[in-house]
Motif scaffolding. Structure first.
Motif, mmCIF file in Angstrom:
data_model
loop_
_atom_site.group_PDB
_atom_site.id
_atom_site.type_symbol
_atom_site.label_atom_id
_atom_site.label_comp_id
_atom_site.label_asym_id
_atom_site.label_seq_id
_atom_site.Cartn_x
_atom_site.Cartn_y
_atom_site.Cartn_z
ATOM 1 N N TYR A 1 1.240 1.605 -12.679
ATOM 2 C CA TYR A 1 0.188 1.381 -11.546
ATOM 3 C C TYR A 1 -0.482 0.065 -11.849
ATOM 4 O O TYR A 1 -0.943 -0.723 -10.778
ATOM 5 C CB TYR A 1 -0.822 2.675 -11.356
ATOM 6 C CG TYR A 1 -0.188 3.862 -10.578
ATOM 7 C CD1 TYR A 1 -0.015 3.621 -9.208
ATOM 8 C CD2 TYR A 1 0.045 4.871 -11.054
ATOM 9 C CE1 TYR A 1 0.569 4.784 -8.202
ATOM 10 C CE2 TYR A 1 0.573 6.119 -10.490
ATOM 11 C CZ TYR A 1 0.852 5.841 -9.013
ATOM 12 O OH TYR A 1 1.137 6.980 -8.476
ATOM 13 N N ILE B 1 1.040 -1.447 -0.142
ATOM 14 C CA ILE B 1 0.141 0.072 -0.018
ATOM 15 C C ILE B 1 0.914 1.146 0.210
ATOM 16 O O ILE B 1 0.551 2.259 -0.880
ATOM 17 C CB ILE B 1 -0.863 0.074 1.058
ATOM 18 C CG1 ILE B 1 -1.867 -1.024 0.991
ATOM 19 C CG2 ILE B 1 -1.778 1.257 1.253
ATOM 20 C CD1 ILE B 1 -2.961 -1.177 2.179
ATOM 21 N N LYS C 1 -8.655 8.370 1.091
ATOM 22 C CA LYS C 1 -8.369 9.367 1.996
ATOM 23 C C LYS C 1 -7.255 10.117 1.359
ATOM 24 O O LYS C 1 -7.116 11.437 2.021
ATOM 25 C CB LYS C 1 -7.501 8.824 3.094
ATOM 26 C CG LYS C 1 -8.342 8.100 4.020
ATOM 27 C CD LYS C 1 -7.747 7.291 5.404
ATOM 28 C CE LYS C 1 -8.845 6.448 6.043
ATOM 29 N NZ LYS C 1 -8.153 5.904 7.163
ATOM 30 N N LEU C 2 -6.565 10.144 0.221
ATOM 31 C CA LEU C 2 -5.858 10.794 -0.384
ATOM 32 C C LEU C 2 -6.639 11.980 -1.131
ATOM 33 O O LEU C 2 -7.432 11.886 -1.683
ATOM 34 C CB LEU C 2 -4.904 9.997 -1.536
ATOM 35 C CG LEU C 2 -4.146 8.543 -0.998
ATOM 36 C CD1 LEU C 2 -3.402 8.314 -1.992
ATOM 37 C CD2 LEU C 2 -3.183 9.500 -0.010
ATOM 38 N N TYR D 1 -1.236 -7.141 -6.568
ATOM 39 C CA TYR D 1 -1.688 -6.923 -5.309
ATOM 40 C C TYR D 1 -2.822 -8.171 -5.049
ATOM 41 O O TYR D 1 -3.407 -8.421 -5.867
ATOM 42 C CB TYR D 1 -2.484 -5.572 -5.320
ATOM 43 C CG TYR D 1 -2.954 -5.073 -3.910
ATOM 44 C CD1 TYR D 1 -1.785 -4.455 -2.931
ATOM 45 C CD2 TYR D 1 -4.148 -5.182 -3.482
ATOM 46 C CE1 TYR D 1 -2.286 -4.051 -1.871
ATOM 47 C CE2 TYR D 1 -4.454 -4.774 -2.197
ATOM 48 C CZ TYR D 1 -3.543 -4.271 -1.192
ATOM 49 O OH TYR D 1 -3.835 -3.944 -0.013
ATOM 50 N N LEU E 1 -6.578 -1.215 0.358
ATOM 51 C CA LEU E 1 -5.837 -0.341 -0.414
ATOM 52 C C LEU E 1 -7.058 0.921 -0.963
ATOM 53 O O LEU E 1 -6.709 2.163 -1.115
ATOM 54 C CB LEU E 1 -5.271 -0.911 -1.819
ATOM 55 C CG LEU E 1 -4.788 -0.121 -2.976
ATOM 56 C CD1 LEU E 1 -3.723 0.647 -2.490
ATOM 57 C CD2 LEU E 1 -4.589 -0.946 -4.052
ATOM 58 N N GLU E 2 -8.190 0.373 -1.424
ATOM 59 C CA GLU E 2 -9.139 1.534 -1.759
ATOM 60 C C GLU E 2 -9.473 2.352 -0.419
ATOM 61 O O GLU E 2 -9.829 3.566 -0.551
ATOM 62 C CB GLU E 2 -10.505 0.668 -1.877
ATOM 63 C CG GLU E 2 -10.387 -0.119 -3.270
ATOM 64 C CD GLU E 2 -11.759 -1.059 -3.312
ATOM 65 O OE1 GLU E 2 -12.401 -1.290 -2.499
ATOM 66 O OE2 GLU E 2 -11.939 -1.130 -4.763
ATOM 67 N N TYR F 1 2.478 1.671 -3.407
ATOM 68 C CA TYR F 1 1.479 2.086 -4.411
ATOM 69 C C TYR F 1 0.900 3.409 -4.299
ATOM 70 O O TYR F 1 0.797 4.110 -5.351
ATOM 71 C CB TYR F 1 0.246 1.157 -4.219
ATOM 72 C CG TYR F 1 -0.848 1.282 -5.328
ATOM 73 C CD1 TYR F 1 -0.517 0.155 -6.607
ATOM 74 C CD2 TYR F 1 -1.712 1.915 -5.425
ATOM 75 C CE1 TYR F 1 -1.320 0.270 -7.619
ATOM 76 C CE2 TYR F 1 -2.827 2.251 -6.605
ATOM 77 C CZ TYR F 1 -2.312 1.245 -7.637
ATOM 78 O OH TYR F 1 -3.318 1.305 -8.819
ATOM 79 N N THR F 2 0.723 4.009 -3.007
ATOM 80 C CA THR F 2 0.451 5.455 -2.802
ATOM 81 C C THR F 2 1.463 6.389 -2.689
ATOM 82 O O THR F 2 1.214 7.478 -2.718
ATOM 83 C CB THR F 2 -0.612 5.379 -1.475
ATOM 84 O OG1 THR F 2 0.230 4.919 -0.326
ATOM 85 C CG2 THR F 2 -1.870 4.454 -1.856
ATOM 86 N N GLU F 3 2.561 6.155 -2.303
ATOM 87 C CA GLU F 3 3.680 7.141 -2.101
ATOM 88 C C GLU F 3 4.852 7.287 -3.195
ATOM 89 O O GLU F 3 5.594 8.182 -3.108
ATOM 90 C CB GLU F 3 4.258 6.704 -0.607
ATOM 91 C CG GLU F 3 3.263 6.962 0.342
ATOM 92 C CD GLU F 3 3.762 6.325 1.654
ATOM 93 O OE1 GLU F 3 5.171 6.093 1.800
ATOM 94 O OE2 GLU F 3 3.082 6.134 2.646
ATOM 95 N N VAL G 1 -7.363 3.251 1.919
ATOM 96 C CA VAL G 1 -6.151 4.205 1.730
ATOM 97 C C VAL G 1 -6.380 5.519 0.644
ATOM 98 O O VAL G 1 -6.125 6.544 0.769
ATOM 99 C CB VAL G 1 -4.789 3.670 1.664
ATOM 100 C CG1 VAL G 1 -3.692 4.750 1.705
ATOM 101 C CG2 VAL G 1 -4.665 2.912 3.213
ATOM 102 N N LEU G 2 -6.503 4.900 -0.507
ATOM 103 C CA LEU G 2 -6.617 5.608 -1.751
ATOM 104 C C LEU G 2 -7.921 6.817 -1.538
ATOM 105 O O LEU G 2 -7.937 7.862 -1.944
ATOM 106 C CB LEU G 2 -6.886 5.069 -3.023
ATOM 107 C CG LEU G 2 -5.673 3.996 -3.433
ATOM 108 C CD1 LEU G 2 -6.126 3.160 -4.419
ATOM 109 C CD2 LEU G 2 -4.519 5.058 -3.925
#
Length: 58
Positions: free
Chosen positions: A36, A22, A57-58, A43, A51-52, A25-27, A54-55
């Motif tokens: 991606y 995660i 919240k971005l 994954y 993962l969803e 993927y996000t950072e 965390v995404l």
């Protein structure tokens, strides 16, 4: 991201736990859409909700 760098990142992605995946993927800056998608194919599908979340919240 350059191909050689991405290959190293893919290896790291494959060897890390879900939290590490995660984070990668996000950072990781500079990934292309294709890169991606390639990581997403690696994954674990059963952990996709994490993962969803965390995404979202971005």
């Amino acid at each position: 991201m350059q191909r050689d760098d991405f290959m190293k990142l893919k290896l790291k992605f494959a060897q890390t736990d879900v939290a590490g995946k995660i984070a990668i993927y996000t950072e990781t800056p500079g990934l292309s859409t294709a890169q991606y998608k390639e990581l997403l194919r690696m994954y674990p599908i059963e952990k996709l909700e994490e993962l969803e979340a965390v995404l979202a919240k971005l």
